[in-house]
Enzyme design. Sequence first.
Site, short mmCIF file in Angstrom:
data_model
loop_
_atom_site.label_atom_id
_atom_site.label_comp_id
_atom_site.label_asym_id
_atom_site.label_seq_id
_atom_site.Cartn_x
_atom_site.Cartn_y
_atom_site.Cartn_z
N LYS A 34 5.58 27.79 40.21
CA LYS A 34 4.65 27.67 41.33
C LYS A 34 3.88 28.98 41.54
O LYS A 34 2.67 28.97 41.82
CB LYS A 34 5.42 27.29 42.60
CG LYS A 34 4.50 26.91 43.74
CD LYS A 34 5.22 26.17 44.84
CE LYS A 34 4.23 25.73 45.91
NZ LYS A 34 4.85 24.97 46.98
N PHE A 45 15.66 24.44 45.76
CA PHE A 45 15.30 23.04 46.02
C PHE A 45 14.42 22.51 44.89
O PHE A 45 13.43 23.13 44.51
CB PHE A 45 14.55 22.95 47.36
CG PHE A 45 14.12 21.53 47.68
CD1 PHE A 45 15.06 20.53 47.88
CD2 PHE A 45 12.77 21.21 47.75
CE1 PHE A 45 14.67 19.23 48.15
CE2 PHE A 45 12.37 19.91 48.01
CZ PHE A 45 13.32 18.92 48.22
N GLN A 46 14.80 21.38 44.37
CA GLN A 46 14.09 20.71 43.27
C GLN A 46 13.95 21.57 42.02
O GLN A 46 12.95 21.52 41.32
CB GLN A 46 12.72 20.19 43.75
CG GLN A 46 12.90 19.07 44.77
CD GLN A 46 11.64 18.31 45.06
OE1 GLN A 46 10.55 18.85 44.98
NE2 GLN A 46 11.80 17.05 45.44
N MET A 93 18.99 -9.56 24.20
CA MET A 93 19.46 -8.97 22.95
C MET A 93 20.94 -8.60 23.03
O MET A 93 21.69 -8.76 22.07
CB MET A 93 18.62 -7.75 22.58
CG MET A 93 18.93 -7.18 21.23
SD MET A 93 18.70 -8.41 19.93
CE MET A 93 17.10 -7.93 19.30
N GLU A 115 7.42 8.64 37.58
CA GLU A 115 7.07 9.57 36.49
C GLU A 115 7.32 8.95 35.12
O GLU A 115 6.62 9.25 34.16
CB GLU A 115 7.86 10.88 36.63
CG GLU A 115 7.41 11.75 37.79
CD GLU A 115 8.08 11.38 39.12
OE1 GLU A 115 8.86 10.40 39.16
OE2 GLU A 115 7.82 12.08 40.12
C1 LIG Z 1 16.84 1.83 29.17
C2 LIG Z 1 17.67 0.91 28.36
N1 LIG Z 1 18.84 0.46 28.84
C3 LIG Z 1 19.60 -0.37 28.08
C4 LIG Z 1 19.20 -0.76 26.84
C5 LIG Z 1 20.06 -1.69 25.99
N2 LIG Z 1 19.35 -2.94 25.75
C6 LIG Z 1 18.67 -3.21 24.59
S1 LIG Z 1 17.93 -4.67 24.59
C7 LIG Z 1 18.51 -5.04 26.12
C8 LIG Z 1 18.21 -6.35 26.78
C9 LIG Z 1 16.78 -6.48 27.13
O1 LIG Z 1 16.65 -7.60 27.98
P1 LIG Z 1 15.27 -8.24 28.29
O2 LIG Z 1 14.30 -7.20 28.73
O3 LIG Z 1 15.45 -9.36 29.23
O4 LIG Z 1 14.75 -8.74 26.87
P2 LIG Z 1 15.32 -9.88 25.91
O5 LIG Z 1 16.26 -9.24 24.95
O6 LIG Z 1 16.00 -10.90 26.79
O7 LIG Z 1 14.10 -10.41 25.22
C10 LIG Z 1 19.30 -3.99 26.62
C11 LIG Z 1 19.98 -4.00 27.91
C12 LIG Z 1 17.98 -0.22 26.38
N3 LIG Z 1 17.49 -0.49 25.16
N4 LIG Z 1 17.23 0.59 27.16
#
Ligand SMILES: Cc1ncc(C[n+]2csc(CCOP(=O)(O)OP(=O)(O)O)c2C)c(N)n1
Length: 585
Positions: free
Chosen positions: A172, A122-123, A484, A60
């Site tokens: 529903k 349920f759900q 990041m 989803e």
């Molecule tokens: C759903 C979610 N979980 C955690 C984060 C925190 N977060 C921000 S950037 C990042 C790393 C992203 O890694 P990647 O997709 O490998 O990209 P890169 O930074 O290596 O280019 C994380 C964990 C987020 N933004 N969204």
Amino acid sequence: MEDKTATSTTPMLTGAQALVRSLEHVGVDVMFGLPGGAILPAYDPLLDSGQIRHILCRHEQGAGHAAEGYAMTTGRVGVCMVTSGPGATNLVTPIADAMMDSVPMVAITGQVGSSMIGTDAFQEADIRGITMPVTKHSFLVTKAEDIPLAIKEAFYIAASGRPGPVLVDITKDALQGSSPFAWPEEMDLPGYHPTTRPHHRQVKEAARLIAEARRPVLYVGGGVVKAHAAAELAELAELTRVPVVTTLMARGAFPDSDPLNFGMPGMHGTVAAVGALQQADLLIALGTRFDDRVTGRLDSFAPGAKVIHADIDPAEISKNRVADVPIVGDVREVLIDLNQTLRAEAQLPDYSAWTRYLTEMAAKYPLGWEEGLDRLSPQRVIQRIGEIAGPDAYYAAGVGQHQMWSAHFLPFEKSGHWLNSGGLGTMGYCVPAAMGAKVGRPDAVVWGIDGDGCFQMTNQELVTCALEGIPIKIAVINNESLGMVRQWQTLFYNARYSNTDLHSYRIPDFPKLAEAMGCVGLRAETAEEVDAVIEQAMAINDRPVVVEFVVHKDAMVWPMVAAGTSNDDIQIARDMAPTWEEEEL
Ligand SMILES: Cc1ncc(C[n+]2csc(CCOP(=O)(O)OP(=O)(O)O)c2C)c(N)n1
């Protein structure tokens, strides 16, 4: 039993049939979703719709982001439909995402029978309650006869004023019940009257401030893209010759090739764009919300600047920074009025000394990178994708370093060609958003630039793409880490890399994973291979393509304003700050 009220012009329909008929009435041609018990009645008549194509997603969340991608590239309302409980809760992230980035979306959720509500059936999930803070509006429909009006109003609310997500939760029994179908002529939305026409007196006041300014900046936000106001913005820039900065969400709203464009401001903005805001004496803020990722520490943001703030949403004005001239209105209408007013009345000063100063700053502190020693440079890879695919392509990104490099190095010449999760920062956005974009623009090239971390959250929608004939191209920028977060660990946690190493050198094997999902899988590990795989991907149009680029993990996003600090403390590299020239302009 026959209903006495039904006539030939008001046929008896089940709620489910009325839902499909209503969606047809508002012009829906595509929706993304995944069925389940509570919404099942609606899926039955959907099979007979000659107008609505339903794309069966694998999750989803994918359906929700796909609806966003479709909305972003078409300017129409994106639609997703899921079942109650876990189906609905899986949609919370894209709903919140659409809210933060003002994306018009209608999310239809099935709900347990109305007599079961509140029994932990349920759900059952109180999805209205759960999403209340992240929807523009929501409906709980418990009677078949109320469905058409709820749908009509939901689409109107999602698309008008400041666009956003609207939830229609339908029980529903409402779907299974029946009632005479008549498309409602009127809507009943007391209190909902978005102001689209700006107040002319405010626009005149804005023109006066512009005429008085010496260092004005057009601070352009995603609202300009949403309002389809790029042409009017170009006219204003041409007329005034005021320097422009475009936020992450507004990349492309003003062409990067224009010498007046100084790029993106904010945490990872260019020195020239950040400097422009910090040293401005007037910010002309258009469809932007003074997000903390742009302002840094608010109390030292643009300290010498007066503010003109135009936005469709009155709640944004003076929320973070007090506006000297608040203008509520559709930013396109504001720009039309402002352009006319400036042409007719204002004698504009010559800002060329200011622009020259910024041009010099841009030349002194250009965006760039150090070439990787053993692995590919991610920035170069992204730049080459942009050069080969060109500015007509649509680009989606995930969240992380690759997103910021994409914002810096892709060719931003056209409004609405850039899809990313700015406000919520949602990992997993890229693949499904690219899918929705390609559905919206089947003839265009759509590239997703994703991180290896993000990709592992929603790549299963590539199965949807393969089966539904949606040939998107995904570049996985594989730095084997949550880059990041790792960057922050490098800078602020003494390089202690707690739980950011994904070890994704070959697990998963991205090209093999792609092949297993019905896509073409490619890989580049050396500089010589980069162009060849991009060209190869460009040549494939009958299937989705995944291209893995194995890049080095220590590449950093620069410039950077550390979170919670002042924009004045921007760094161009580790412990390296630009020198601001003390210049009287
Ligand atoms: C759903 C979610 N979980 C955690 C984060 C925190 N977060 C921000 S950037 C990042 C790393 C992203 O890694 P990647 O997709 O490998 O990209 P890169 O930074 O290596 O280019 C994380 C964990 C987020 N933004 N969204």
